[in-house]
Scaffold this motif. Structure first.
Motif, short mmCIF file in Angstrom:
data_model
loop_
_atom_site.label_atom_id
_atom_site.label_comp_id
_atom_site.label_asym_id
_atom_site.label_seq_id
_atom_site.Cartn_x
_atom_site.Cartn_y
_atom_site.Cartn_z
N MET A 1 -9.44 -7.98 -10.45
CA MET A 1 -9.86 -8.59 -10.87
C MET A 1 -10.36 -7.05 -12.09
SD MET A 1 -13.04 -6.16 -7.56
CE MET A 1 -14.42 -5.79 -8.04
N ALA A 2 -9.95 -6.76 -12.42
CA ALA A 2 -9.47 -6.59 -13.88
C ALA A 2 -8.90 -7.45 -14.71
CB ALA A 2 -8.98 -4.87 -13.99
N ALA B 1 3.83 5.50 4.60
CA ALA B 1 3.95 4.00 4.29
C ALA B 1 2.27 3.67 4.17
CB ALA B 1 4.69 3.56 4.86
N THR B 2 1.95 3.79 5.42
CA THR B 2 0.35 3.74 5.32
C THR B 2 -0.38 3.58 4.19
OG1 THR B 2 0.96 3.55 7.87
CG2 THR B 2 -1.58 2.94 7.00
N ALA B 3 -0.22 5.20 4.00
CA ALA B 3 -1.15 5.60 2.71
C ALA B 3 -1.12 5.17 1.67
CB ALA B 3 -1.31 7.04 3.30
N VAL B 4 0.55 5.17 1.74
CA VAL B 4 0.73 4.48 -0.17
C VAL B 4 0.50 2.76 0.51
CG1 VAL B 4 3.20 4.01 -1.41
CG2 VAL B 4 2.67 5.77 0.00
N VAL B 5 0.98 2.16 0.95
CA VAL B 5 0.11 0.11 1.23
C VAL B 5 -0.92 0.86 0.80
CG1 VAL B 5 -0.27 -1.35 2.82
CG2 VAL B 5 1.81 -0.09 2.41
N PHE B 6 -2.00 1.30 1.33
CA PHE B 6 -3.37 1.19 1.39
C PHE B 6 -4.20 1.31 0.23
CE2 PHE B 6 -8.15 2.72 2.09
CZ PHE B 6 -8.54 1.20 2.62
N VAL B 7 -3.43 2.14 -0.19
CA VAL B 7 -3.76 2.86 -2.03
C VAL B 7 -3.47 1.92 -2.81
CG1 VAL B 7 -3.29 4.58 -3.89
CG2 VAL B 7 -3.78 5.45 -1.87
N LEU B 8 -2.31 1.25 -2.59
CA LEU B 8 -1.76 0.03 -3.55
C LEU B 8 -2.53 -1.31 -3.61
CD1 LEU B 8 2.13 0.44 -2.95
CD2 LEU B 8 1.21 1.14 -5.06
N LEU B 9 -2.85 -1.18 -1.92
CA LEU B 9 -4.24 -2.24 -1.97
C LEU B 9 -4.83 -2.31 -2.72
CD1 LEU B 9 -3.12 -3.47 1.63
CD2 LEU B 9 -2.19 -5.01 0.08
N MET B 10 -5.75 -1.17 -2.81
CA MET B 10 -6.86 -1.08 -3.02
C MET B 10 -6.50 -1.44 -5.01
SD MET B 10 -9.76 0.22 -1.37
CE MET B 10 -10.76 0.68 -2.14
N LEU B 11 -5.48 -0.85 -5.40
CA LEU B 11 -5.11 -0.91 -7.20
C LEU B 11 -4.87 -2.36 -7.08
CD1 LEU B 11 -2.99 2.48 -7.12
CD2 LEU B 11 -5.57 2.50 -8.05
N ILE B 12 -4.16 -2.77 -6.29
CA ILE B 12 -3.78 -4.00 -6.41
C ILE B 12 -5.12 -5.02 -6.92
CG2 ILE B 12 -3.25 -6.45 -5.00
CD1 ILE B 12 -0.93 -4.83 -4.84
#
Length: 860
Positions: free
Chosen positions: A465-466, A449-460
């Motif tokens: 920005m986009a 869950a931590t890995a998924v949240v971290f990746v999702l936050l990066m994508l968000i």
């Protein structure tokens, strides 16, 4: 730059590590500016992990050191419903000094007023206590206080009982069919911890007084404890051997044998689980702090571009640059780890006083190297995992670009070696969390869950920005500047979203778990649960008892079932102590369970597999097993369960599985047997009463008064009182969880502050240029407020969704409870995110807005 080799010579011979170390130390002479957040983040995470582990160890050591006092002997044997027979008693007595104790729940009442309350009754003999000291407030010896005077046996009670019933020392109360004199109050009870959860104040009487009460009847729910003090010098290994011999010599006794090495197994399991959970919370604080580490390293390297450029121009290669700054980062991480270790080492000494107020056990506060080493390992790996990437990117930045005003526009990936090293550090950190967390399922879920949240936050963050980059230019200059700040090169967006998103997701999850548990206990369960449980209703009294309930509570729902206690001795012929159950699935094999029999399928039972037996079934004994517990043990239809009841082992075949709603607090059992299984076995009955309108305190107390007069040996448990006791336990756990969660919030705030500090130079440049062009401070503040508000709202929205999903998983999949989304908690998280981002953002930029343009413009 004395000591740097010429380029040609360098190609032939790489500068030694000692040279890199000397340059790293020279650069650190300028102070720690820019790294205070770095050090604080590492220190917080290390302190949390080391402190939690040390407190857990202090408690375990305290239980082990006081094992004999907590257990009440070197060895303890527990029986339910029955006392030891002659052969069993003779063997136990041959081992050493023997003491017999009986524990049960009963109703104590005031003879004149009829006031009464549930008590945890303990009847002791003259040998009690074998270990420890029973302390009474008046200083009198226990045997003297319990002795008979003027025809009344004495009783010692907890002060809470006197407060509840409005009594004083020397007054008389009634217990069952006996009147007792309150001789004194209890100041300290050495073996209280081994009794588990208590739903009423303690009362201690002599075994002679217990016999006079009439509370002990065939089938009554009485636990008989036989404590043995072995000869002095008996080793723990020898005691464990005796415990095994007890089960081998009397295989059908059905007793539970404990040694001083395992005095409070339930408490120790709970301590381990809480420590595992709090360690994961502390690790979350470290991960959040890791974002601050990456920010600090990136910002620091940005300010060191002229120095790096000089290194490169005089012949130093990228490896030398990497080593210099890696040494600096490791030194700074060492400072943070050292600070965290100091705090973590102090925490057990500070917590010892609070623990004593909550648990009747003394924590042995000390310096525990292994637990502190765990914090060092986590802290070092976190620093490496988040620092290697920005350090690796500095390896290949060309000198010509380093001399330009801003290198942030060029975003290159580091070399493959640094990517592999970063991945290795992250995987090692995740593996450490999985291995040391104890519960494999929970730890794997947490890491995933931590890995998924971290990746999702990066994508968000990238998505924000986009989106800001592609939005049409608004008319308002403030909003236009805010959007530009969100997507500009070197923007704070990724750092703010990551730091706040991780911290707020955890806080929302914990708040929703806490809120749902309180809601379940305080609202749902209270509304659906019966008003009373009545224990030890004798077979001869059952009809008269039901008639009294119907008369005193017209319209009330009366439910009941025969009640026995027993433990699972074997599954498919395999002894229960040899069965390796999955984590969280072995609870049904530990200790004794309430069991019953029924000819018809209970009204609240939902069969998931199999079918119910015929009402007149007389063949092979059959059993209905709770579906989830059966699945945990891998059971199927046709498997056999052997239970030990009253010293007899009975084997039944699983006929069906059924779903049980434990949260309803209705009459439910893990095992329901066919009636022929317990033909002729002595037992009592369990009854529940639910008022049609929920009842009120006056009616409930009036019923209790009537029952105590007509059925003095029946024990009434008022559900509201029991829920209040559970609520107090939940509150104590919530305090520890909130304290750990607050560390994550502090880490998030630190990282946010560090991100703002990292963007300080760019903010000064923007503010000066805009003020030179005529922008006012008010318009700049409005622009920055919009920027921070947008980031805060998006981050809060994600945190609410992620936190709700995490809370739902924990409650439904792990705790087997219900989940309800609580909007107040969600809006609270959004408000917290806005206050943090806007508040700290404006605090961080206020000084920027006050800078004079001239000095800045001269340095451009």
């Amino acid at each position: 730059m004395h000591g740097v080799l010429p380029a040609a010579s360098q190609r032939r011979s790489r500068p030694p590590l000692g040279l890199a170390f000397r340059f790293a130390l020279r650069e650190m002479r300028g102070g720690l500016k820019g790294f205070y957040v770095f050090i604080a983040c590492i220190a917080l995470g290390v302190a949390a992990i080391a402190g939690v582990a040390s407190v857990s160890r202090a408690l375990v050591e305290g239980i082990a050191a006081e094992g004999t006092s907590i257990l009440g002997g070197d060895m303890s044997v527990r029986l339910i419903h029955r006392t030891a027979d002659e052969q069993e008693l003779a063997w136990l007595d041959s081992l050493g000094d023997l003491s017999r104790i009986a524990t049960l729940r009963a109703m104590a009442r005031v003879p004149d007023s009829g006031e009464q309350t549930l008590v945890e009754l303990k009847a002791v003999d003259n040998a009690y206590p074998l270990y420890g000291e029973m302390q009474l407030t008046g200083g009198e010896a226990l045997d003297a206080a319990l002795a008979q005077q003027d025809g009344l046996y004495g009783a010692v009670v907890e002060p809470e009982l006197l407060v509840r019933l409005g009594l004083e020392k020397g007054d008389t109360l009634v217990l069952g069919r006996a009147s007792l004199r309150i001789a004194d109050t209890i100041a300290a009870e050495p073996d209280r911890l081994s009794d588990g959860i208590n739903f009423g104040p303690r009362m201690i009487v002599s075994d002679a007084a217990l016999e006079q009460t009439g509370l002990v009847q065939p089938g009554s729910l009485v636990r008989w404890l036989y404590r043995i003090r072995l000869p002095e010098g008996t080793s723990t290994a020898a005691i464990e051997t005796l415990a095994e011999e007890a089960n081998q010599r009397f295989p059908l006794a059905g007793w539970r044998v404990q040694s001083r090495a395992n005095a409070a197994p339930g408490l120790q399991r709970n301590i381990d689980r809480l420590a595992q959970f709090l360690t994961l919370v502390g690790l979350t604080a470290l991960v959040v702090g890791g974002v601050g580490v990456a920010n600090a390293v990136r910002s620091y390297l940005d300010t060191k571009r002229p120095v790096i450029a000089t290194f490169r121009c005089v012949g130093a290669d990228g490896d030398f640059v990497f080593r210099v700054y890696l040494i600096q980062i490791l030194c700074l991480a060492g400072l943070g780890i050292a600070a965290g270790l100091v705090i973590g080492a102090i925490i057990p000494f500070v917590a010892a006083g609070f623990i004593t107020a909550v648990l009747p056990v003394k924590a042995i506060a000390s310096i525990y190297p292994v637990e502190l080493g765990l914090g060092v390992l986590y802290g070092g790996l976190t620093a490496l995992a988040f620092a290697l990437w920005p350090l690796g990117r500095a390896h290949d930045v060309p000198p010509s670009l380093l001399f330009r005003d801003d290198a942030s526009a060029t975003r290159t990936w580091p070399r493959k070696r640094y990517i592999v090293a970063t991945a290795a550090a992250v995987l090692l950190l995740a593996g450490l969390a999985i291995v040391l967390a104890g519960d494999l399922r929970i730890s794997l879920t947490y890491v995933g869950a931590t890995a998924v949240v971290f990746v999702l936050l990066m994508l968000i963050a990238r998505g924000i920005m986009a989106a800001a980059r592609r939005m049409p230019h608004p008319r308002g200059a403030e909003l236009r500047l805010a959007l530009a700040n969100i997507h500009r090169p070197g923007a704070l967006t990724p750092s703010v979203v990551l730091s706040l998103g991780l911290g707020l997701s955890l806080l929302v999850a914990l708040a929703l778990i806490d809120g749902n548990l309180r809601r379940e206990l305080g609202t749902t369960i209270t509304q659906n649960a019966p008003s009373f449980f009545f224990l030890d209703v004798q077979q001869s009294e059952r009809e008269a008892f039901d008639a009294l309930l119907a008369r005193e509570a017209p319209g009330g729902t009366i439910d009941g079932a025969p009640m026995l206690r027993g433990r699972i001795a074997a599954v498919n012929g395999v002894p229960s102590d040899q069965i390796v159950a999955p984590e969280g699935g072995g609870w049904v094999l530990r200790g004794d369970r309430g069991i019953t029999y029924a000819a018809e399928k209970p009204a609240n039972a939902e069969l998931t597999q199999g079918s119910w037996w015929a009402p007149d079934h007389s063949g092979t004994p059959l059993v209905s097993f709770e579906a989830d517990a059966g699945a945990d043990l891998g059971l199927k239809i046709g498997d056999t369960i052997t239970v030990n009841v009253l010293g007899r082992e009975l084997t039944a075949e699983i006929a069906n599985f059924r779903r049980v709603e434990w949260e309803s607090l209705a009459i439910n059992f893990v095992m329901v047997f066919s009636p022929n299984t317990f033909a002729g076995a002595p037992h009592t009955h369990l009854r529940t009463l639910a008022y049609p309108d929920g009842g009120n305190e006056a009616r409930e107390l009036a019923l209790l008064k009537t029952l105590s007069q007509e059925f003095p040996t029946v024990t009434a448990v008022r559900v509201k009182d029991a829920i209040q006791q559970v609520n107090s336990l939940v509150e104590q756990l919530a305090v520890a969880i909130r304290a750990a969660a607050s560390i994550t919030l502090v880490a998030s705030v630190l990282v946010l502050g560090g991100a703002l500090a990292a963007g300080h130079r760019h903010r000064v440049y923007d503010a000066v240029i805009l003020k030179t062009l005529g922008a006012t401070r008010g318009r700049l503040i409005a622009s920055f407020s919009m920027e921070y508000a947008i980031l805060g709202l998006v981050t809060a929205a994600f945190a609410v969704i992620a936190g709700a999903l995490a809370a739902s998983f924990v409650l439904v999949e792990i705790m087997d409870a219900n989940f309800t989304f609580l909007p107040v908690t969600a809006f609270g998280a959004a408000l917290a995110a806005l206050v943090l981002t806007v508040g700290f953002g404006l605090i961080g930029t206020w000084q920027v807005l006050g800078r004079k343009p001239a000095p800045v413009l001269r340095n451009l």
